[in-house]
Design an enzyme around this catalytic site. Structure first.
Site, short mmCIF file in Angstrom:
data_model
loop_
_atom_site.label_atom_id
_atom_site.label_comp_id
_atom_site.label_asym_id
_atom_site.label_seq_id
_atom_site.Cartn_x
_atom_site.Cartn_y
_atom_site.Cartn_z
N ALA A 2 0.85 -1.20 0.00
CA ALA A 2 0.00 0.00 0.00
C ALA A 2 0.88 1.24 0.00
O ALA A 2 2.04 1.20 0.39
CB ALA A 2 -0.91 0.00 1.23
N ASP A 3 0.28 2.32 -0.44
CA ASP A 3 0.91 3.63 -0.32
C ASP A 3 -0.16 4.61 0.13
O ASP A 3 -1.31 4.54 -0.33
CB ASP A 3 1.53 4.09 -1.64
CG ASP A 3 2.36 5.36 -1.44
OD1 ASP A 3 3.23 5.36 -0.55
OD2 ASP A 3 2.11 6.35 -2.15
#
Length: 190
Positions: free
Chosen positions: A70-71
């Site tokens: 994820a970011d």
């Protein structure tokens, strides 16, 4: 089936643990630099995908391996507020966020041999007006370190927030609803 979390973030690991699915952590060093012509949303999407693909490249020889990455980025006026380099940068970010509403975008990618799946969480976070003393006090806490936008909603940073429309876990760094949905689609989670 083995799940890997391509992140050294203790917050993401804590959140993923809540889903009660076993996983191992892969530490990666993926550059997080926005291209000049890249929208904030496209940037977050690309970085999360880069992390997942890099993680999968490390474990692709393993049978039924899935890599989750994820970011999360804070966006104000089309500007990406990443992790501040130092206390001065964190103070400047918080001063700009004060009294305003910003977006927090988290994109999640799940990559395996059979599929690449992704989801996005977009939340709106409103900050109270902040005095210089309040900003200085928060900076002194040290909580800003390593946090997009220079704050942690799951800690003292929550006292800065007047309104959240969206996903609390998404603002923390891993939206649990979207993540659980991806894991179910892949057969990793019942």
């Amino acid at each position: 089936m083995q799940l890997y979390l391509a992140s050294g973030s203790p917050r993401r690991a804590e959140l993923l643990t809540r889903l009660r699915v076993p996983f191992a952590v892969l530490e990666l060093d993926i550059p997080e630099v926005r291209n000049a012509d890249e929208s904030p949303r496209a940037y977050v999407m690309r970085v999360a995908q880069d992390k997942a693909l890099a993680g999968f490249a490390k474990v692709q020889d393993m049978s039924a391996a899935w890599v989750l990455a994820a970011d999360t980025e804070v966006i104000l006026d089309d500007e990406v507020f990443g992790k501040p380099a130092d206390a001065k940068a964190a103070s400047e970010m918080l001063t700009r966020l004060a009294g305003r509403t910003h977006q927090v975008i988290t994109t999640v990618w799940l990559v395996g041999a059979a599929a690449q799946l992704h989801a996005e969480s977009v939340s709106e976070v409103s900050f109270a007006p902040l005095s210089a003393a309040q900003v200085d006090g928060y900076i002194a806490s040290g909580e800003w370190q390593g946090k997009a936008g220079g704050y942690a909603i799951q800690g003292l940073g929550e006292t800065l927030v007047t309104r959240l429309c969206g996903s609390f876990s998404g603002v923390m760094g891993l939206p649990l609803h979207e993540t659980a949905t991806l894991l179910r689609r892949a057969g990793v989670l019942a």
